[in-house]
Design a protein around this motif. Structure first.
Motif, mmCIF file in Angstrom:
data_model
loop_
_atom_site.group_PDB
_atom_site.id
_atom_site.type_symbol
_atom_site.label_atom_id
_atom_site.label_comp_id
_atom_site.label_asym_id
_atom_site.label_seq_id
_atom_site.Cartn_x
_atom_site.Cartn_y
_atom_site.Cartn_z
ATOM 1 N N VAL A 149 10.467 4.809 24.585
ATOM 2 C CA VAL A 149 11.280 6.017 24.745
ATOM 3 C C VAL A 149 12.741 5.732 24.417
ATOM 4 O O VAL A 149 13.392 6.500 23.695
ATOM 5 C CB VAL A 149 11.133 6.590 26.169
ATOM 6 C CG1 VAL A 149 12.196 7.664 26.440
ATOM 7 C CG2 VAL A 149 9.743 7.200 26.347
ATOM 8 N N LEU A 150 13.282 4.644 24.928
ATOM 9 C CA LEU A 150 14.669 4.307 24.613
ATOM 10 C C LEU A 150 14.824 3.946 23.141
ATOM 11 O O LEU A 150 15.844 4.259 22.516
ATOM 12 C CB LEU A 150 15.158 3.167 25.498
ATOM 13 C CG LEU A 150 15.409 3.556 26.964
ATOM 14 C CD1 LEU A 150 15.672 2.319 27.813
ATOM 15 C CD2 LEU A 150 16.559 4.532 27.096
ATOM 16 N N ALA A 151 13.811 3.313 22.552
ATOM 17 C CA ALA A 151 13.852 3.033 21.121
ATOM 18 C C ALA A 151 13.842 4.331 20.322
ATOM 19 O O ALA A 151 14.534 4.457 19.299
ATOM 20 C CB ALA A 151 12.668 2.151 20.721
ATOM 21 N N VAL A 234 18.746 -1.532 22.017
ATOM 22 C CA VAL A 234 17.350 -1.958 21.935
ATOM 23 C C VAL A 234 17.297 -3.326 21.276
ATOM 24 O O VAL A 234 17.990 -3.572 20.285
ATOM 25 C CB VAL A 234 16.496 -0.966 21.124
ATOM 26 C CG1 VAL A 234 15.028 -1.381 21.148
ATOM 27 C CG2 VAL A 234 16.650 0.457 21.656
ATOM 28 N N SER A 235 16.478 -4.221 21.796
ATOM 29 C CA SER A 235 16.309 -5.541 21.212
ATOM 30 C C SER A 235 14.847 -5.954 21.284
ATOM 31 O O SER A 235 14.204 -5.789 22.319
ATOM 32 C CB SER A 235 17.161 -6.576 21.956
ATOM 33 O OG SER A 235 16.942 -7.866 21.433
ATOM 34 N N VAL A 349 13.428 -5.346 25.032
ATOM 35 C CA VAL A 349 14.199 -4.754 26.121
ATOM 36 C C VAL A 349 15.072 -3.636 25.568
ATOM 37 O O VAL A 349 15.395 -3.611 24.385
ATOM 38 C CB VAL A 349 15.080 -5.807 26.833
ATOM 39 C CG1 VAL A 349 14.233 -6.804 27.594
ATOM 40 C CG2 VAL A 349 15.962 -6.546 25.826
ATOM 41 N N ALA A 350 15.451 -2.727 26.437
ATOM 42 C CA ALA A 350 16.296 -1.607 26.018
ATOM 43 C C ALA A 350 17.024 -1.054 27.234
ATOM 44 O O ALA A 350 16.554 -1.173 28.373
ATOM 45 C CB ALA A 350 15.468 -0.503 25.363
ATOM 46 N N SER A 351 18.167 -0.446 26.985
ATOM 47 C CA SER A 351 18.925 0.192 28.062
ATOM 48 C C SER A 351 19.762 1.322 27.486
ATOM 49 O O SER A 351 20.033 1.362 26.285
ATOM 50 C CB SER A 351 19.833 -0.818 28.784
ATOM 51 O OG SER A 351 20.771 -1.395 27.885
ATOM 52 N N GLY A 352 20.141 2.231 28.351
ATOM 53 C CA GLY A 352 20.960 3.350 27.943
ATOM 54 C C GLY A 352 21.717 3.911 29.130
ATOM 55 O O GLY A 352 21.401 3.611 30.293
ATOM 56 N N LEU A 353 22.704 4.724 28.836
ATOM 57 C CA LEU A 353 23.563 5.288 29.866
ATOM 58 C C LEU A 353 23.405 6.802 29.879
ATOM 59 O O LEU A 353 23.529 7.456 28.834
ATOM 60 C CB LEU A 353 25.017 4.917 29.598
ATOM 61 C CG LEU A 353 26.013 4.994 30.760
ATOM 62 C CD1 LEU A 353 25.643 3.988 31.841
ATOM 63 C CD2 LEU A 353 27.417 4.735 30.245
ATOM 64 N N LEU A 354 23.120 7.365 31.049
ATOM 65 C CA LEU A 354 23.101 8.807 31.231
ATOM 66 C C LEU A 354 24.393 9.219 31.921
ATOM 67 O O LEU A 354 24.773 8.627 32.936
ATOM 68 C CB LEU A 354 21.899 9.247 32.070
ATOM 69 C CG LEU A 354 20.653 9.690 31.265
ATOM 70 C CD1 LEU A 354 20.059 8.481 30.549
ATOM 71 C CD2 LEU A 354 19.645 10.360 32.175
#
Length: 359
Positions: A149-151, A234-235, A349-354
């Protein structure tokens, strides 16, 4: 690029729509039930006990493979339409929309044939069942597991910037409960939570859906913007290996978190991908150590949806984003910025900011 969250959908064991599902998730509810696999138990009465998980009883019963995934995806998309007040017949709207279907790769050799079928047939089948006028060239299936989803968000941001489409419908769907072979493989690898092995995952089953739009486009059409998404990193997925390819696996999560949190002073909440497995907890712990010089996560509340829903695989990232967005809507978020992170079985791995839409 800033993206606007304008629609949410969810099908899970706590509810067949996102409002009740996220409310139950916030309350810490859980509805586990026995699965079809039994394991040895040496408790008070030695014998065998069923593995416990979070299947969608009375919804997905009798469905497997392509039919199951299409059913789950259809349920989440229907919820997004109802939540946002959108009509599937609006050809102009959906003609400018890209569809990202997020799934997991085959978990066993026996699943490889089914996984290939999902890659080829799932998107057109879902579009036919939902009657959305999304062009075949704008349909993508991402088999990256938990980070899918983050990708997809990262790809959507690139698509918005290049004006390839104006919005993205991102659907995460997965089931770890429907295939006995998968359960047996997880048990053999000592990844399941059982009476003899308390450090492990509980299999889950769910579908999530997010409607993301270019922020300017969303404002122009008067859409209800409930959150903004920024700094997605994303990595480890194809085409993005270079991001942190030199880092040891235990430090990859720390790397993407540092990129997402660059310039952020304080995060109020964290929605993460801990599922009961020791390796994920160690990665999260290492990331906290790496970030200890900055107080950005010092007072953040942590939320682990798998505690209530089990491991929901490729649907997990969408569930975290939906729960975080609803916390803004219902005004129980601790601050204006929420961190979401995911970690796939492959090590990606992946991360995001809301960010609160009013900020």
């Amino acid at each position: 690029m800033s993206m606007a969250v304008t629609g949410l959908g969810l099908v899970c064991t706590l509810g067949r729509e996102v409002v009740s599902g996220c409310a139950a998730l916030r309350c810490g509810m859980a509805r586990p039930s026995p699965l079809g696999l039994q394991v040895v138990s040496s408790g008070d009465i030695p014998g065998v006990e069923p593995v416990t998980g979070h299947p969608l009883r009375d919804f997905s019963d009798g469905f497997v493979g392509l039919g199951l995934y299409a059913l789950l995806a259809q349920g989440a998309i229907r919820d997004v339409l109802a939540y946002s007040g959108l009509a599937p017949e609006d050809e102009c709207f959906w003609g400018e929309t890209a569809l990202f279907l997020c799934i997991s790769a085959a978990r066993t050799p026996e699943q490889e044939k089914d996984a290939a079928l999902l890659l080829e047939e799932l998107a057109p089948l879902v579009v036919r069942r939902t009657r959305l006028a999304i062009h075949p060239s704008a349909q993508r299936v991402l088999p990256y597991g938990h980070v899918s989803v983050l990708a997809a968000m990262a790809e959507a941001s690139e698509g918005f910037a290049a004006s390839r489409f104006q919005r993205a419908l991102i659907v995460g769907v997965d089931s770890l409960t429907s295939d006995l072979g998968v359960l047996e493989a997880l048990a053999m690898r000592r990844r399941l939570k059982t009476p003899e092995h308390p450090v492990g995952l509980m299999p889950g089953e769910a579908a999530s859906a997010l409607l993301l739009e270019d922020a300017a486009v969303a404002r122009k059409r008067g859409a209800r913007i409930e959150a903004r998404v920024e700094s997605v990193r994303v990595s480890g997925t194809p085409g993005r290996e270079r991001d942190w390819e030199e880092a040891p696996p235990m430090l990859r999560l720390a790397g993407v978190l540092e990129g997402t949190l660059a310039g952020v002073t304080q995060v109020g909440d964290v929605y993460g991908d801990l599922n009961g497995e020791e390796a994920r907890a160690m990665e999260w712990g290492n990331a906290l150590v790496r970030l200890r010089a900055r107080p950005v996560l010092e007072d953040a509340r942590t939320h682990w949806p798998a505690v209530s829903l089990g491991d929901t695989g490729a649907a997990s990232g969408g569930i975290s984003v939906a729960a975080a967005t609803r916390s803004f809507v219902r005004k129980y978020a601790r601050g204006d910025e929420i961190l979401v992170w995911s970690r796939s079985d492959s090590g990606a791995v992946a991360s995001g900011l809301l960010i609160h839409p009013g900020k």
